[in-house]
Design a protein around this motif. Structure first.
Motif, PDB file in Angstrom:
ATOM      1  N   HIS A   1      -9.473   3.049   7.220  1.00  0.00           N
ATOM      2  CA  HIS A   1      -8.948   1.800   7.752  1.00  0.00           C
ATOM      3  C   HIS A   1      -8.414   0.968   6.585  1.00  0.00           C
ATOM      4  CE1 HIS A   1      -8.834  -2.216   9.512  1.00  0.00           C
ATOM      5  NE2 HIS A   1      -8.841  -1.617  10.706  1.00  0.00           N
ATOM      6  N   PRO A   2      -7.247   0.333   6.731  1.00  0.00           N
ATOM      7  CA  PRO A   2      -6.653  -0.435   5.617  1.00  0.00           C
ATOM      8  C   PRO A   2      -7.581  -1.493   5.030  1.00  0.00           C
ATOM      9  CG  PRO A   2      -5.046  -0.141   7.357  1.00  0.00           C
ATOM     10  CD  PRO A   2      -6.346   0.379   7.894  1.00  0.00           C
ATOM     11  N   SER A   3      -8.358  -2.164   5.885  1.00  0.00           N
ATOM     12  CA  SER A   3      -9.245  -3.210   5.376  1.00  0.00           C
ATOM     13  C   SER A   3     -10.342  -2.629   4.497  1.00  0.00           C
ATOM     14  CB  SER A   3      -9.874  -3.990   6.532  1.00  0.00           C
ATOM     15  OG  SER A   3      -8.890  -4.680   7.265  1.00  0.00           O
ATOM     16  N   TYR A   4     -10.948  -1.521   4.960  1.00  0.00           N
ATOM     17  CA  TYR A   4     -11.989  -0.884   4.159  1.00  0.00           C
ATOM     18  C   TYR A   4     -11.400  -0.324   2.868  1.00  0.00           C
ATOM     19  CZ  TYR A   4     -15.444   2.497   2.567  1.00  0.00           C
ATOM     20  OH  TYR A   4     -16.315   3.217   1.799  1.00  0.00           O
ATOM     21  N   PHE A   5     -10.264   0.334   2.997  1.00  0.00           N
ATOM     22  CA  PHE A   5      -9.590   0.905   1.828  1.00  0.00           C
ATOM     23  C   PHE A   5      -9.293  -0.180   0.798  1.00  0.00           C
ATOM     24  CE2 PHE A   5      -5.455   2.038  -0.168  1.00  0.00           C
ATOM     25  CZ  PHE A   5      -5.896   3.115  -0.922  1.00  0.00           C
ATOM     26  N   SER A   6      -8.759  -1.306   1.256  1.00  0.00           N
ATOM     27  CA  SER A   6      -8.421  -2.407   0.345  1.00  0.00           C
ATOM     28  C   SER A   6      -9.662  -2.963  -0.329  1.00  0.00           C
ATOM     29  CB  SER A   6      -7.707  -3.528   1.114  1.00  0.00           C
ATOM     30  OG  SER A   6      -6.471  -3.077   1.641  1.00  0.00           O
ATOM     31  N   SER A   7     -10.761  -3.065   0.422  1.00  0.00           N
ATOM     32  CA  SER A   7     -11.986  -3.621  -0.159  1.00  0.00           C
ATOM     33  C   SER A   7     -12.560  -2.702  -1.225  1.00  0.00           C
ATOM     34  CB  SER A   7     -13.019  -3.885   0.942  1.00  0.00           C
ATOM     35  OG  SER A   7     -13.526  -2.680   1.481  1.00  0.00           O
TER      36      SER A   7
ATOM     37  N   VAL B   1       0.175  -0.714   1.864  1.00  0.00           N
ATOM     38  CA  VAL B   1      -1.270  -0.526   1.903  1.00  0.00           C
ATOM     39  C   VAL B   1      -1.675   0.435   3.019  1.00  0.00           C
ATOM     40  CG1 VAL B   1      -3.496  -1.668   2.237  1.00  0.00           C
ATOM     41  CG2 VAL B   1      -1.696  -2.812   0.925  1.00  0.00           C
ATOM     42  N   GLN B   2      -1.086   0.267   4.205  1.00  0.00           N
ATOM     43  CA  GLN B   2      -1.454   1.112   5.347  1.00  0.00           C
ATOM     44  C   GLN B   2      -1.165   2.583   5.070  1.00  0.00           C
ATOM     45  OE1 GLN B   2       0.564  -0.697   8.726  1.00  0.00           O
ATOM     46  NE2 GLN B   2      -1.327  -1.752   9.303  1.00  0.00           N
ATOM     47  N   ASP B   3      -0.062   2.837   4.360  1.00  0.00           N
ATOM     48  CA  ASP B   3       0.304   4.227   4.064  1.00  0.00           C
ATOM     49  C   ASP B   3      -0.707   4.876   3.125  1.00  0.00           C
ATOM     50  OD1 ASP B   3       2.937   4.233   5.455  1.00  0.00           O
ATOM     51  OD2 ASP B   3       3.401   2.710   3.952  1.00  0.00           O
ATOM     52  N   TYR B   4      -1.112   4.151   2.093  1.00  0.00           N
ATOM     53  CA  TYR B   4      -2.094   4.701   1.154  1.00  0.00           C
ATOM     54  C   TYR B   4      -3.452   4.893   1.833  1.00  0.00           C
ATOM     55  CZ  TYR B   4       1.145   3.975  -2.714  1.00  0.00           C
ATOM     56  OH  TYR B   4       2.233   4.036  -3.553  1.00  0.00           O
ATOM     57  N   ALA B   5      -3.811   3.974   2.721  1.00  0.00           N
ATOM     58  CA  ALA B   5      -5.073   4.108   3.455  1.00  0.00           C
ATOM     59  C   ALA B   5      -5.020   5.305   4.398  1.00  0.00           C
ATOM     60  CB  ALA B   5      -5.360   2.825   4.236  1.00  0.00           C
TER      61      ALA B   5
ATOM     62  N   LYS C   1      -8.908  -5.343  -8.939  1.00  0.00           N
ATOM     63  CA  LYS C   1      -7.532  -5.752  -8.614  1.00  0.00           C
ATOM     64  C   LYS C   1      -7.210  -5.359  -7.174  1.00  0.00           C
ATOM     65  CE  LYS C   1      -5.444  -3.482 -11.916  1.00  0.00           C
ATOM     66  NZ  LYS C   1      -4.417  -2.988 -12.850  1.00  0.00           N
ATOM     67  N   PRO C   2      -6.592  -6.252  -6.394  1.00  0.00           N
ATOM     68  CA  PRO C   2      -6.161  -5.886  -5.043  1.00  0.00           C
ATOM     69  C   PRO C   2      -5.131  -4.758  -5.105  1.00  0.00           C
ATOM     70  CG  PRO C   2      -6.051  -8.264  -5.376  1.00  0.00           C
ATOM     71  CD  PRO C   2      -6.277  -7.647  -6.726  1.00  0.00           C
ATOM     72  N   ILE C   3      -5.056  -4.005  -4.031  1.00  0.00           N
ATOM     73  CA  ILE C   3      -4.126  -2.874  -4.021  1.00  0.00           C
ATOM     74  C   ILE C   3      -2.678  -3.317  -4.207  1.00  0.00           C
ATOM     75  CG2 ILE C   3      -3.977  -2.866  -1.503  1.00  0.00           C
ATOM     76  CD1 ILE C   3      -3.696   0.177  -1.662  1.00  0.00           C
ATOM     77  N   VAL C   4      -2.336  -4.512  -3.703  1.00  0.00           N
ATOM     78  CA  VAL C   4      -0.951  -4.980  -3.869  1.00  0.00           C
ATOM     79  C   VAL C   4      -0.637  -5.199  -5.340  1.00  0.00           C
ATOM     80  CG1 VAL C   4      -0.738  -5.998  -1.571  1.00  0.00           C
ATOM     81  CG2 VAL C   4      -1.689  -7.371  -3.431  1.00  0.00           C
ATOM     82  N   HIS C   5      -1.640  -5.531  -6.148  1.00  0.00           N
ATOM     83  CA  HIS C   5      -1.417  -5.673  -7.583  1.00  0.00           C
ATOM     84  C   HIS C   5      -1.144  -4.313  -8.226  1.00  0.00           C
ATOM     85  CE1 HIS C   5      -3.242  -9.921  -8.421  1.00  0.00           C
ATOM     86  NE2 HIS C   5      -2.514  -9.887  -7.318  1.00  0.00           N
TER      87      HIS C   5
END
Length: 311
Positions: A232-238, A222-226, A246-250
């Motif tokens: 920021h990984p949290s904002y990117f994931s949201s 996740v951090q790499d894609y962000a 779907k969450p990014i891990v999915h």
């Protein structure tokens, strides 16, 4: 509002929800083509909200309806061509259906019967939302000839029908790209959050292609894609979760599984090599991941595929 949404994922699930006979869906491959007249909608019809796991093309020669994706509503009318991909919640409604063909397929089908770099050739497949396009009668006749050939092959049941359909689908996509979306770039369409999603999808596709050919050896997290978008990984994931459901891990897990299936279909590539190419440290870790997402082990998947058994 979320609690009212039906999590229909496959076209089979949708047909079952509509009380449609299961023989309209052939389960050996995730591909279908039907004239919606055969579905037997009681008009006027409005669907429950659902989120599909398949791509779809709608060719409306004679019909009137509407599709709503998130907060956008698009009208389907004669000689319109409509495309959606797996992602957003949607509903559809029909006031009139006389000749409307629906084609659906998933990413595994694209990789198996078209090309591994299918999204490079057809980047519009990555977008979240595209408005329906109205075709000229002459262009519509051109694509109609192709999809009717696909329809006949699909329902004839020949031994090589999916290979033939795959080639016809490629021709159809090239025609549509040339006519509607030759200059389309998913990075620049839509608002900022849509751009983030589309950039992520493109990087995800490129990254896994590089993994499979050995250009890189470490799978992104996740951090790499962000970081690739300076977020920021949290904002990117949201953003990914809110825009796609779907969450990014999915997304990462599904992409890993899809690529693994494609590689397992090549008997010359060992499971150990697939493990290495997809960035897993041990074969056991890869096997656990694959079984979690498919219900069977990589070895079983390969055996089923080679024996022509349903997977």
């Amino acid at each position: 509002m979320e609690t009212d949404i039906k999590e229909v994922k496959t076209l089979y699930d949708l047909y079952r929800q509509l009380n449609v006979s299961g023989n309209l869906v052939q389960s050996s491959e995730v591909f279908t083509i039907h004239n919606l007249v055969d579905i037997g909608f009681k008009l006027p019809y409005r669907s429950q909200p659902f989120r599909p796991n398949y791509f779809s093309f709608l060719f409306v020669k004679n019909g009137v309806g509407a599709y709503t994706i998130d907060d956008q509503t698009f009208h389907a009318e004669p000689y319109s061509i409509y495309f959606t991909n797996p992602s957003n919640y949607r509903t559809f409604s029909w006031e009139k259906i006389e000749e409307v063909y629906l084609i659906t397929f998933d990413e595994d089908f694209l990789r198996k019967y078209l090309r591994e770099d299918v999204f490079d050739n057809f980047p519009f497949l990555l977008t979240e939302t595209l408005s329906p396009k109205n075709a000229t009668p002459s262009f519509y006749a051109k694509v109609e000839e192709i999809y009717l050939l696909m329809y006949r092959e699909y329902h004839a049941g020949g031994a090589n029908k999916y290979k033939i359909i795959g080639n016809l689908l490629s021709v159809l996509l090239f025609y549509i790209k040339e006519y509607f979306w030759e200059e389309y770039n998913p990075i620049y369409e839509g608002n900022r959050k849509s751009q983030i999603v589309k950039s992520f999808k493109q990087l995800l596709e490129k990254h896994y292609r590089d993994l499979t050919v050995g250009k890189i050896e470490v799978a992104y997290g996740v951090q790499d894609y962000a970081a690739a978008q300076g977020l920021h990984p949290s904002y990117f994931s949201s953003v990914i979760k809110s825009k796609t459901g779907k969450p990014i891990v999915h997304w990462i897990g599904e992409k890993t599984t899809s690529i693994a299936k494609s590689m397992l279909q090549n008997s010359q590539t060992s499971i150990k090599e697939i493990t290495y190419r997809l960035g897993f440290s041990e074969t056991a870790h890869f096997s656990n991941h694959f079984k979690k997402h498919t219900g069977i082990s990589p070895t079983q998947y390969r055996e089923h595929y080679q024996n022509g058994q349903p997977i």
